[in-house]
Design an enzyme around this catalytic site. Structure first.
Site, PDB file in Angstrom:
ATOM      1  CD  GLU A 128      -3.119   0.833   0.224  1.00 18.96           C
ATOM      2  OE1 GLU A 128      -2.822   0.413  -0.890  1.00 18.96           O
ATOM      3  OE2 GLU A 128      -4.267   1.161   0.530  1.00 18.96           O
ATOM      4  CB  THR A 181      -3.958   8.009  -2.151  1.00 14.61           C
ATOM      5  OG1 THR A 181      -4.919   7.074  -2.628  1.00 14.61           O
ATOM      6  CG2 THR A 181      -4.027   8.080  -0.649  1.00 14.61           C
TER       7      THR A 181
END
Ligand code: ADP
Length: 307
Positions: A128, A181
């Protein structure tokens, strides 16, 4: 068993007042992956379908999390991974988390489950981090554990499983624009005024209590974000209109899914979820942005073997 096929679910992180700590799992939106034991040592991504993503293990989140786990093993074989992506990268419903979780879950199953789900989340965090430039587990935890989760801390990693009321549904609209993000983090302020912080932690505490007690009225009054949404919502076309239309159609609350652009609404019952879908559709149908809408019950199982 040398090969398994698995379903790795999409997830909604943040959930309004739970920025960076709260998330929940969807049950009919997600990627499929095949993980296979092979003689050659190492981690190899042999196939990626659906979206154009790198096959080099070090450049794909599925490969990075797999390598983190592989480094912790002492084995004379390797793993091959196939990724069939349905979740568009950067959609805000945990595309990278689904891949990061799928590879380590699959490997763990193939070698007799030496690691628990929290340890698997540790490995997935490495993957991630490739996508979002920092380690955060708010999509990983619900993808692995299912249901609602709260990441109490990342170091040491501590994940709490929160029960979900039986009749809770999510309606999610995904406008087909990309918000990274990393970009949507950059627009957030570094400081939060104390009065806003108090409102936010009162809401988060109330949301957790409401989920434990199946108190839909309390879920409704707790689903407010005074810290992040005012900034990030500016990046999402028609956010205010979608939110208002969802609330008018009976949503308990609506907010940004992850870092956007997806917008989620929670509701009691499938009928209500369908009404919210119609309301969201009404807002976006007149825009020139492509979109899709999903309705999902909360998935209490998380990532799972399908073959
Ligand atoms: P999301 O919230 O949808 O996961 P992110 O912006 O966090 O979106 O991550 C998407 C980024 O991660 C994209 O830049 C994409 O190229 C990269 N990426 C690398 N491997 C994968 C993968 N297997 N699945 C999804 N995204 C990946």
């Amino acid at each position: 068993m040398n090969e398994i096929k698995l379903f790795s679910p999409a997830t909604v992180a943040n959930v309004s007042c739970g920025f960076d700590v709260m998330g929940f799992c969807l049950d009919n939106v997600g990627d499929e992956m095949v993980v296979r034991k092979i003689d050659k040592k190492g981690i190899f991504i042999s196939r990626v379908e659906g979206f154009n993503l790198p096959k080099e293990a070090e450049l794909n989140v599925a490969g990075v999390s797999a390598l983190a786990m592989y480094d912790a093993l002492d084995v004379d074989f390797g793993f091959e991974i196939e990724i069939y992506k349905n979740i568009k990268p950067g959609s805000g419903i945990g595309s990278s988390a689904a891949s990061a979780v799928g590879s380590v879950f699959g490997m763990n199953e193939l070698i007799g489950r030496p690691f628990n789900k929290t340890q698997l989340t540790e490995f997935a965090l490495k993957g991630e981090a490739l996508a979002s430039k920092c380690e955060h587990a708010d999509n990983l935890a619900p993808a692995l554990f299912g249901g609602f989760t709260l990441v109490k801390s990342v170091a040491p990693l501590q994940i709490l499983e929160i029960p979900s009321p039986d009749d809770l549904y999510a309606t999610i609209i995904h406008p087909q624009i990309e918000i990274k993000t990393s970009e949507s983090r950059a627009i957030l302020p570094n400081k939060v005024p104390l009065s806003k912080a108090i409102t936010q932690w009162a809401n988060l505490g109330s949301l957790v209590h409401a989920l434990h007690t199946s108190n839909y009225d309390l879920i409704k009054s707790a689903l407010t974000d005074v810290v992040v949404e005012p900034y990030r919502s500016k990046l999402i076309p028609l956010f205010t209109e979608v939110k208002q239309a969802s609330l008018n159609a009976g949503a308990l609350g609506a907010g940004i899914s992850g870092s956007g652009p997806s917008i989620f609404a929670l509701s009691k019952g499938l009928e209500q979820a369908n009404k919210i879908k119609e309301a969201m559709l009404g807002v976006y149908a007149n825009s020139d942005i492509d979109f899709d809408i999903h309705i999902s019950k909360i998935n209490t199982e998380g990532v799972k073997i399908i073959a």
